[in-house]
Design a protein around this motif. Structure first.
Motif, PDB file in Angstrom:
ATOM      1  N   HIS A 108      57.320   9.275  -5.499  1.00  0.00           N
ATOM      2  CA  HIS A 108      57.262   8.914  -4.053  1.00  0.00           C
ATOM      3  C   HIS A 108      57.939  10.164  -3.177  1.00  0.00           C
ATOM      4  N   ASN A 109      57.003  11.190  -2.829  1.00  0.00           N
ATOM      5  CA  ASN A 109      57.701  12.379  -2.496  1.00  0.00           C
ATOM      6  C   ASN A 109      56.835  13.184  -1.383  1.00  0.00           C
ATOM      7  N   SER A 110      57.003  12.965  -0.065  1.00  0.00           N
ATOM      8  CA  SER A 110      55.973  13.325   1.100  1.00  0.00           C
ATOM      9  C   SER A 110      56.372  15.024   0.984  1.00  0.00           C
ATOM     10  N   ARG A 111      57.537  15.531   0.858  1.00  0.00           N
ATOM     11  CA  ARG A 111      57.651  17.025   0.781  1.00  0.00           C
ATOM     12  C   ARG A 111      57.018  17.628  -0.156  1.00  0.00           C
ATOM     13  N   LEU A 112      56.989  17.146  -1.407  1.00  0.00           N
ATOM     14  CA  LEU A 112      56.116  17.713  -2.690  1.00  0.00           C
ATOM     15  C   LEU A 112      54.764  17.672  -2.261  1.00  0.00           C
ATOM     16  N   GLY A 113      54.077  16.659  -1.978  1.00  0.00           N
ATOM     17  CA  GLY A 113      52.720  16.649  -1.250  1.00  0.00           C
ATOM     18  C   GLY A 113      52.471  17.450  -0.296  1.00  0.00           C
ATOM     19  N   ALA A 114      53.422  17.716   0.720  1.00  0.00           N
ATOM     20  CA  ALA A 114      53.178  18.918   1.866  1.00  0.00           C
ATOM     21  C   ALA A 114      53.160  20.343   1.107  1.00  0.00           C
ATOM     22  N   ASP A 115      54.039  20.509   0.410  1.00  0.00           N
ATOM     23  CA  ASP A 115      54.324  21.830   0.055  1.00  0.00           C
ATOM     24  C   ASP A 115      53.280  22.265  -1.424  1.00  0.00           C
ATOM     25  N   HIS A 116      52.794  21.061  -1.995  1.00  0.00           N
ATOM     26  CA  HIS A 116      51.931  21.380  -3.134  1.00  0.00           C
ATOM     27  C   HIS A 116      50.717  20.292  -3.028  1.00  0.00           C
ATOM     28  N   PRO A 117      49.881  20.353  -1.960  1.00  0.00           N
ATOM     29  CA  PRO A 117      48.768  19.264  -1.611  1.00  0.00           C
ATOM     30  C   PRO A 117      48.029  18.935  -3.090  1.00  0.00           C
ATOM     31  N   ARG A 118      47.975  19.751  -4.030  1.00  0.00           N
ATOM     32  CA  ARG A 118      47.109  19.521  -5.193  1.00  0.00           C
ATOM     33  C   ARG A 118      47.760  18.519  -6.043  1.00  0.00           C
ATOM     34  N   ALA A 124      38.988   8.344  -2.596  1.00  0.00           N
ATOM     35  CA  ALA A 124      37.447   8.442  -2.677  1.00  0.00           C
ATOM     36  C   ALA A 124      36.814   9.232  -1.547  1.00  0.00           C
ATOM     37  N   TYR A 125      37.284   9.399  -0.541  1.00  0.00           N
ATOM     38  CA  TYR A 125      36.728  10.035   0.686  1.00  0.00           C
ATOM     39  C   TYR A 125      37.351  11.527   0.648  1.00  0.00           C
ATOM     40  N   GLY A 126      38.200  11.866  -0.319  1.00  0.00           N
ATOM     41  CA  GLY A 126      38.979  13.148  -0.334  1.00  0.00           C
ATOM     42  C   GLY A 126      40.154  13.339   0.556  1.00  0.00           C
ATOM     43  N   ASP A 127      40.596  12.141   0.978  1.00  0.00           N
ATOM     44  CA  ASP A 127      41.859  12.311   1.758  1.00  0.00           C
ATOM     45  C   ASP A 127      43.160  12.107   0.755  1.00  0.00           C
ATOM     46  N   ARG A 128      43.905  13.115   1.215  1.00  0.00           N
ATOM     47  CA  ARG A 128      44.994  13.308   0.220  1.00  0.00           C
ATOM     48  C   ARG A 128      46.281  12.300   0.764  1.00  0.00           C
ATOM     49  N   TYR A 129      47.032  11.772  -0.348  1.00  0.00           N
ATOM     50  CA  TYR A 129      48.259  11.080   0.093  1.00  0.00           C
ATOM     51  C   TYR A 129      49.449  11.905  -0.296  1.00  0.00           C
ATOM     52  N   PRO A 130      49.974  12.688   0.729  1.00  0.00           N
ATOM     53  CA  PRO A 130      50.993  13.572   0.444  1.00  0.00           C
ATOM     54  C   PRO A 130      52.198  12.895  -0.249  1.00  0.00           C
ATOM     55  N   GLY A 169      50.081   4.227  -3.976  1.00  0.00           N
ATOM     56  CA  GLY A 169      48.732   4.141  -3.509  1.00  0.00           C
ATOM     57  C   GLY A 169      48.872   4.374  -2.032  1.00  0.00           C
ATOM     58  N   LEU A 170      47.777   3.721  -1.305  1.00  0.00           N
ATOM     59  CA  LEU A 170      47.685   3.778   0.146  1.00  0.00           C
ATOM     60  C   LEU A 170      48.848   3.057   0.680  1.00  0.00           C
ATOM     61  N   ALA A 171      49.569   2.101   0.265  1.00  0.00           N
ATOM     62  CA  ALA A 171      50.374   1.390   0.892  1.00  0.00           C
ATOM     63  C   ALA A 171      51.683   2.275   0.986  1.00  0.00           C
ATOM     64  N   HIS A 172      52.175   2.487   2.279  1.00  0.00           N
ATOM     65  CA  HIS A 172      53.457   3.285   2.480  1.00  0.00           C
ATOM     66  C   HIS A 172      53.849   3.148   3.821  1.00  0.00           C
ATOM     67  N   LEU A 173      55.082   2.779   3.955  1.00  0.00           N
ATOM     68  CA  LEU A 173      55.737   2.976   5.122  1.00  0.00           C
ATOM     69  C   LEU A 173      55.898   4.271   5.651  1.00  0.00           C
ATOM     70  N   LEU A 191      41.144  -0.163  -4.415  1.00  0.00           N
ATOM     71  CA  LEU A 191      40.071   1.013  -4.278  1.00  0.00           C
ATOM     72  C   LEU A 191      40.402   2.073  -3.573  1.00  0.00           C
ATOM     73  N   MET A 192      41.359   1.775  -2.367  1.00  0.00           N
ATOM     74  CA  MET A 192      41.959   3.023  -1.530  1.00  0.00           C
ATOM     75  C   MET A 192      42.786   3.703  -2.373  1.00  0.00           C
ATOM     76  N   SER A 193      43.479   3.077  -3.361  1.00  0.00           N
ATOM     77  CA  SER A 193      44.646   3.782  -4.218  1.00  0.00           C
ATOM     78  C   SER A 193      43.919   4.539  -5.405  1.00  0.00           C
ATOM     79  N   LEU A 194      42.864   4.191  -5.828  1.00  0.00           N
ATOM     80  CA  LEU A 194      42.203   5.156  -6.824  1.00  0.00           C
ATOM     81  C   LEU A 194      42.220   6.501  -6.613  1.00  0.00           C
ATOM     82  N   CYS A 195      42.458   7.431  -7.595  1.00  0.00           N
ATOM     83  CA  CYS A 195      42.764   8.901  -7.495  1.00  0.00           C
ATOM     84  C   CYS A 195      41.652   9.509  -7.797  1.00  0.00           C
ATOM     85  N   PHE A 196      41.209  10.632  -7.201  1.00  0.00           N
ATOM     86  CA  PHE A 196      39.843  11.654  -7.742  1.00  0.00           C
ATOM     87  C   PHE A 196      40.374  12.844  -7.803  1.00  0.00           C
ATOM     88  N   CYS A 197      41.480  13.056  -8.089  1.00  0.00           N
ATOM     89  CA  CYS A 197      41.701  14.413  -8.196  1.00  0.00           C
ATOM     90  C   CYS A 197      41.056  14.973  -9.556  1.00  0.00           C
TER      91      CYS A 197
END
Length: 388
Positions: A108-118, A124-130, A169-173, A191-197
């Protein structure tokens, strides 16, 4: 019943009265954050501040030199936890007679996702959860395992409690969150938490699935929800939407990925820790659930860790699947919110503790001694005087 309270280092550092005040509650242990996500936290009794803003996920001690040169590595804290804030707070708490265990947030780390999006979960829509690192990716797994070993085994700690040790997954404050407009239910959340990387696509293929076909099926399955159509709920609905075989294959991939990460994390902590060091996981007994309380198979996780910390503010029912598989010495800690402003019931703590014990709890965790008002803490002190 052994009782511990969660705490941040900034609740103690700079407040000489804090350790004695905590010990006076009747607790025996503090679970002190050592690696934590971004947050904005109230400090209602601190002599120097009332609100602490932790701008990004960070370790609350100086990260080790072994991280140098690695692409994925922990971030040092800013002025909300300067220097070795964890060690400073831990020393003060131990001097007051309190046992200190570490509190470590992993996937659970938004900074990691922002700096390293991959590194992030991709829906399933291609949206990333940083905020949600994909725990299937080898580099991310290596980072989480090494972070756990370092952050858990801080000097003087007798144990650790690992949060978010599994899929997020999707649920996140999130800041100014605006995603509640369409109720998704449990099936929609899954379904919204399934990852497609790329790593997860390979994992689905190993399970006999066509990743592209799965992506399209998930999108079709979600369409009625976006229109406000009827929703489920539960795993049976996921099976209806995806087909039972396809649903089982996605679950098999995700559960195997989470189990092996949990095994690796616990093994790394044990290898770094002294004999007798206690390792607990924040856990949900439904294996396909994600979030801070990671979904686990109760029998499996109790064969790996010393026990679990289970969310019980909504009732003690989640304890039962763990209690049915617990052995001698297994720790089943009921996590109870004691902050009224956050939905807790400190006045009902004694009754909640009794109900938790009836469902197998051997210990209590109180969330959160630093955030609670004086009135909340007075109720806690009174309740713990009656808890055996």
């Amino acid at each position: 019943m052994r009782t511990a309270a969660f705490l941040y280092p900034w609740d103690v550092v700079g407040d000489p009265a804090a350790p004695a005040r905590l010990a006076d509650l009747g607790i025996r242990q503090v679970t002190l954050a050592a690696a934590y996500h971004s947050t904005r936290a109230l400090t209602p009794r601190h002599p120097r501040h009332r609100v602490v803003t932790a701008a990004h996920a960070a370790v609350l001690y100086p990260p080790g030199a072994h991280w140098q040169g690695r692409t994925l590595r922990p971030y040092a804290a800013g002025d909300w936890a300067p220097g070795d804030a964890h060690a400073e707070a831990a020393r003060a708490l131990r001097d007051a007679g309190l046992d200190v265990h570490t509190w470590v947030v992993l996937a659970h780390n938004s900074r990691l996702g922002a700096d390293h999006p991959r590194t992030s979960v991709v829906n399933a829509y291609g949206d990333r959860y940083p905020w949600a690192p994909c725990i299937a990716q080898p580099a991310t797994r290596a980072y989480l395992v090494d972070l756990a070993a370092e952050a858990a085994v801080r000097p003087g700690a007798h144990g650790t409690e690992l949060e978010s040790c599994g899929w997020y997954g999707l649920a996140h404050l999130h800041a100014h969150d605006k995603i509640a407009g369409v109720p998704l239910g449990e099936a929609g959340q899954y379904l919204m938490s399934l990852c497609f990387c790329a790593s997860c696509a390979r994992g689905y293929a190993e399970q006999g699935l066509d990743p592209q076909e799965l992506t399209e099926t998930v999108r079709r399955s979600l369409e009625p929800l976006w229109r406000g159509g009827a929703r489920d709920d539960g795993w049976e609905t996921v099976e209806k939407l995806l087909g039972a075989d396809r649903a089982a294959a996605t679950r098999a991939w995700r559960e195997r990925t989470a189990r092996t990460l949990q095994e690796a994390v616990v093994a790394a902590v044990r290898a770094a820790a002294p004999t007798g060091f206690q390792v607990l996981l924040h856990a949900d007994p439904v294996p396909y659930h994600g979030g801070a309380d990671a979904g686990v198979d109760p029998a499996h996780i109790l064969s790996v860790a010393d026990g679990v910390v289970v969310p019980c503010t909504g009732g003690p029912g989640l304890l039962t699947p763990f209690a049915e598989r617990a052995g001698d010495g297994t720790v089943l800690a009921a996590n109870l919110t004691v902050v009224r402003g956050m939905g807790g019931d400190p006045a009902g703590l004694a009754a909640d503790a009794a109900r938790a014990a009836d469902h197998g709890a051997t210990q209590l965790r109180l969330y959160h001694a630093g955030l609670a008002s004086d009135d909340d803490l007075a109720h806690v002190r009174e309740a713990l005087s009656h808890v055996e």
